[in-house]
Write an enzyme that holds these catalytic residues in place. Sequence first.
Site, PDB file in Angstrom:
ATOM      1  N   GLN A  90       0.816  -1.208   0.000  1.00 39.68           N
ATOM      2  CA  GLN A  90       0.000   0.000   0.000  1.00 39.68           C
ATOM      3  C   GLN A  90       0.852   1.261   0.000  1.00 39.68           C
ATOM      4  O   GLN A  90       0.533   2.236  -0.675  1.00 39.68           O
ATOM      5  CB  GLN A  90      -0.915  -0.013   1.237  1.00 39.68           C
ATOM      6  CG  GLN A  90      -1.729   1.246   1.447  1.00 39.68           C
ATOM      7  CD  GLN A  90      -2.949   1.323   0.550  1.00 39.68           C
ATOM      8  OE1 GLN A  90      -3.253   0.380  -0.183  1.00 39.68           O
ATOM      9  NE2 GLN A  90      -3.642   2.438   0.589  1.00 39.68           N
ATOM     10  N   LEU A  91       1.955   1.261   0.716  1.00 44.15           N
ATOM     11  CA  LEU A  91       2.735   2.481   0.908  1.00 44.15           C
ATOM     12  C   LEU A  91       4.074   2.483   0.181  1.00 44.15           C
ATOM     13  O   LEU A  91       4.905   3.353   0.432  1.00 44.15           O
ATOM     14  CB  LEU A  91       2.957   2.723   2.405  1.00 44.15           C
ATOM     15  CG  LEU A  91       1.691   2.953   3.222  1.00 44.15           C
ATOM     16  CD1 LEU A  91       2.023   3.276   4.666  1.00 44.15           C
ATOM     17  CD2 LEU A  91       0.837   4.062   2.618  1.00 44.15           C
ATOM     18  N   HIS A 108      -6.700  -3.248   1.726  1.00 40.51           N
ATOM     19  CA  HIS A 108      -7.298  -1.917   1.554  1.00 40.51           C
ATOM     20  C   HIS A 108      -8.527  -1.992   0.653  1.00 40.51           C
ATOM     21  O   HIS A 108      -9.567  -1.376   0.948  1.00 40.51           O
ATOM     22  CB  HIS A 108      -6.256  -0.965   0.959  1.00 40.51           C
ATOM     23  CG  HIS A 108      -6.811   0.319   0.441  1.00 40.51           C
ATOM     24  ND1 HIS A 108      -7.467   1.232   1.234  1.00 40.51           N
ATOM     25  CD2 HIS A 108      -6.818   0.847  -0.812  1.00 40.51           C
ATOM     26  CE1 HIS A 108      -7.849   2.275   0.506  1.00 40.51           C
ATOM     27  NE2 HIS A 108      -7.469   2.059  -0.742  1.00 40.51           N
ATOM     28  N   ASP A 148      -8.532  -0.153  -7.037  1.00 40.15           N
ATOM     29  CA  ASP A 148      -7.068  -0.142  -7.087  1.00 40.15           C
ATOM     30  C   ASP A 148      -6.485  -1.308  -7.883  1.00 40.15           C
ATOM     31  O   ASP A 148      -5.286  -1.591  -7.790  1.00 40.15           O
ATOM     32  CB  ASP A 148      -6.493  -0.170  -5.660  1.00 40.15           C
ATOM     33  CG  ASP A 148      -6.358   1.216  -5.067  1.00 40.15           C
ATOM     34  OD1 ASP A 148      -6.557   2.201  -5.805  1.00 40.15           O
ATOM     35  OD2 ASP A 148      -6.075   1.330  -3.854  1.00 40.15           O
ATOM     36  N   HIS A 156       1.748   4.449  -6.687  1.00 40.19           N
ATOM     37  CA  HIS A 156       1.631   5.730  -7.379  1.00 40.19           C
ATOM     38  C   HIS A 156       2.906   6.112  -8.115  1.00 40.19           C
ATOM     39  O   HIS A 156       2.851   6.795  -9.132  1.00 40.19           O
ATOM     40  CB  HIS A 156       1.257   6.828  -6.381  1.00 40.19           C
ATOM     41  CG  HIS A 156      -0.119   6.688  -5.821  1.00 40.19           C
ATOM     42  ND1 HIS A 156      -1.245   7.097  -6.492  1.00 40.19           N
ATOM     43  CD2 HIS A 156      -0.553   6.154  -4.649  1.00 40.19           C
ATOM     44  CE1 HIS A 156      -2.316   6.837  -5.763  1.00 40.19           C
ATOM     45  NE2 HIS A 156      -1.924   6.265  -4.645  1.00 40.19           N
ATOM     46  N   HIS A 177      -3.560   4.791 -12.765  1.00 41.44           N
ATOM     47  CA  HIS A 177      -3.967   3.507 -12.181  1.00 41.44           C
ATOM     48  C   HIS A 177      -5.483   3.327 -12.264  1.00 41.44           C
ATOM     49  O   HIS A 177      -5.973   2.194 -12.286  1.00 41.44           O
ATOM     50  CB  HIS A 177      -3.467   3.395 -10.736  1.00 41.44           C
ATOM     51  CG  HIS A 177      -4.285   4.118  -9.725  1.00 41.44           C
ATOM     52  ND1 HIS A 177      -4.029   5.418  -9.346  1.00 41.44           N
ATOM     53  CD2 HIS A 177      -5.362   3.728  -8.998  1.00 41.44           C
ATOM     54  CE1 HIS A 177      -4.901   5.790  -8.435  1.00 41.44           C
ATOM     55  NE2 HIS A 177      -5.722   4.794  -8.196  1.00 41.44           N
ATOM     56  N   LYS A 263     -10.421   7.249   0.998  1.00 40.56           N
ATOM     57  CA  LYS A 263      -9.592   7.970   1.974  1.00 40.56           C
ATOM     58  C   LYS A 263      -9.940   7.568   3.406  1.00 40.56           C
ATOM     59  O   LYS A 263      -9.043   7.444   4.248  1.00 40.56           O
ATOM     60  CB  LYS A 263      -9.757   9.471   1.784  1.00 40.56           C
ATOM     61  CG  LYS A 263      -9.181   9.977   0.470  1.00 40.56           C
ATOM     62  CD  LYS A 263      -9.349  11.471   0.343  1.00 40.56           C
ATOM     63  CE  LYS A 263      -8.792  11.938  -0.989  1.00 40.56           C
ATOM     64  NZ  LYS A 263      -9.478  11.347  -2.151  1.00 40.56           N
ATOM     65  N   HIS A 327       8.181  11.162   3.681  1.00 37.39           N
ATOM     66  CA  HIS A 327       9.406  10.963   4.462  1.00 37.39           C
ATOM     67  C   HIS A 327      10.616  10.952   3.514  1.00 37.39           C
ATOM     68  O   HIS A 327      10.630  10.264   2.487  1.00 37.39           O
ATOM     69  CB  HIS A 327       9.326   9.644   5.224  1.00 37.39           C
ATOM     70  CG  HIS A 327      10.349   9.496   6.295  1.00 37.39           C
ATOM     71  ND1 HIS A 327      11.676   9.220   6.023  1.00 37.39           N
ATOM     72  CD2 HIS A 327      10.257   9.581   7.649  1.00 37.39           C
ATOM     73  CE1 HIS A 327      12.358   9.142   7.154  1.00 37.39           C
ATOM     74  NE2 HIS A 327      11.520   9.356   8.154  1.00 37.39           N
ATOM     75  N   ARG A 402      21.765   0.596   2.941  1.00 32.85           N
ATOM     76  CA  ARG A 402      21.390   1.976   3.317  1.00 32.85           C
ATOM     77  C   ARG A 402      22.367   2.994   2.738  1.00 32.85           C
ATOM     78  O   ARG A 402      22.628   4.042   3.330  1.00 32.85           O
ATOM     79  CB  ARG A 402      21.349   2.126   4.822  1.00 32.85           C
ATOM     80  CG  ARG A 402      20.010   2.180   5.561  1.00 32.85           C
ATOM     81  CD  ARG A 402      18.806   2.302   4.764  1.00 32.85           C
ATOM     82  NE  ARG A 402      17.610   2.575   5.543  1.00 32.85           N
ATOM     83  CZ  ARG A 402      16.477   1.919   5.385  1.00 32.85           C
ATOM     84  NH1 ARG A 402      16.398   0.951   4.514  1.00 32.85           N
ATOM     85  NH2 ARG A 402      15.397   2.245   6.073  1.00 32.85           N
TER      86      ARG A 402
END
Length: 488
Positions: A90-91, A108, A148, A156, A177, A263, A327, A402
């Site tokens: 999802q993220l 979702h 979705d 996205h 999408h 949402k 982020h 990283r």
Amino acid sequence: MGESRDFSTPAAGSKRSASQNAAFSAPGEVESRKRAKLATPGMTERECHRFKRRNPKLFQDVVHGPIEVHPLCVAIIDTPQFQRLRRIKQLGGVSHVFHNAAHDRFSHSIGVSHLAREWGAHFARKQPELGVTEQDLLCLQLAGLCHDLGHGPLSHAFDHDFIPYYRQDAAAQAWSHERGSILLLDHLIAQNGLWSEFQHFQLTQRDLVFIKELIYGPLPRDLMGPHFEPAFAPDGEWQGRPRFKHWLYEVVANKRNGIDVDKLDYFTRDATALGVGTSFSHQRLMLCSRVIDVFGDPQICYPKKEAAALYELFRTRLDLHRKAYQHTVAQEIESMMLDALSLADPHLRIRGTDGRLVRISETIDDMQAYQQLTDEIFALIELTPMDELAASQAILERIKKRDLYRLVGDTFPRQGVTFSRAEVKGIPKAICDCQHLRLPIDPAVAEASRVSSAASTPRPRPTSTESFPRHPLLRSARSSAPPMARRE
């Protein structure tokens, strides 16, 4: 002496347990007996399976608790095209920063489907004069389930950053999408023979167009389907329902104010996974809502006392964008994964229709190939022993260590100022040419850099350059889209 008796048959007046019946049954008799309870005599194995799946199923959801799912939704869920959503996070890149945020678009979609029916049923109970039918509720549920379907790897980012930059043709520029969801829904129905199931629940071609409109908005003619003739309005307007039911289009994907079940579900679901609290109740908002005719235009409205709750809803959205979606490290990782995908694009092939092999960027033209494209493509890149994939594999290896890109510059357009895509592409070089930065960036590297485009939105949008050299000032992260344009 007692009377002798054959224990293979029950005594008069006695009853056997299910286990006793199974023990005394001939091979295959138990299965046929079970089938007899579920189907009528003369059914084939395929018909029997279809009959069994015409019963609702209970799903246990981490956000909404027990959810009863309509049989037609179950039939769609039990297809390869829908099950692929289990393999799309999802993220996206956020899961590399918040380790608990690994939930997928499968859960979702089921949550949105549940809320869509619940909200529609609320209006049917409280305002019977609206004429909400069972077909309306089922269409809402199906649209929430399939909204979705068309997401690709990294969700996205695949739509906004990968496809537009690596394909310049008309099909790529029109891609979203939502469009992918419509195309994949048609493919799903055709490949699994589900149209008879739609007809069993009294859904027509107009209902199918209504479902597509709930997901996409007013449909272009090519997405309506070959057997549908527009009736209510000219091409480009709502076709699925007449004007007095246009408020239904605000349930799944609200183009008017953005308050919809999509949402409401992902705010709550993402906040739960991220450990970020929410200060609004989506159940209360839904129960307090009412459809009101506003100058001849029926709309979903809320009482004045819920104004603070609506502010809190959008405040939660802002918090999620600031703390997670935007982020910096998540954007760095997502940018690197997109670069790995783009470097692999010329070399990897996915099997599509009639066995034809297509590139990753070409899968949007072939739903048979696209249905196989998920986040697992990155594992495929890593595990494929090809010298041509070495550069892509090196980037994915850097993510594990990283060793990430770093931001080298950004700019915010003035309010109301927009740029064309060609102008946006020149921003990285302009940043690199700033003499006071003294960055030893090769012009060829700057030319290959990417930025987020502000061409489609008038809101300020950060842009950033990125490059591959290991100099600490040269590694950079793609900036994110603004909150109002990124997560919708």
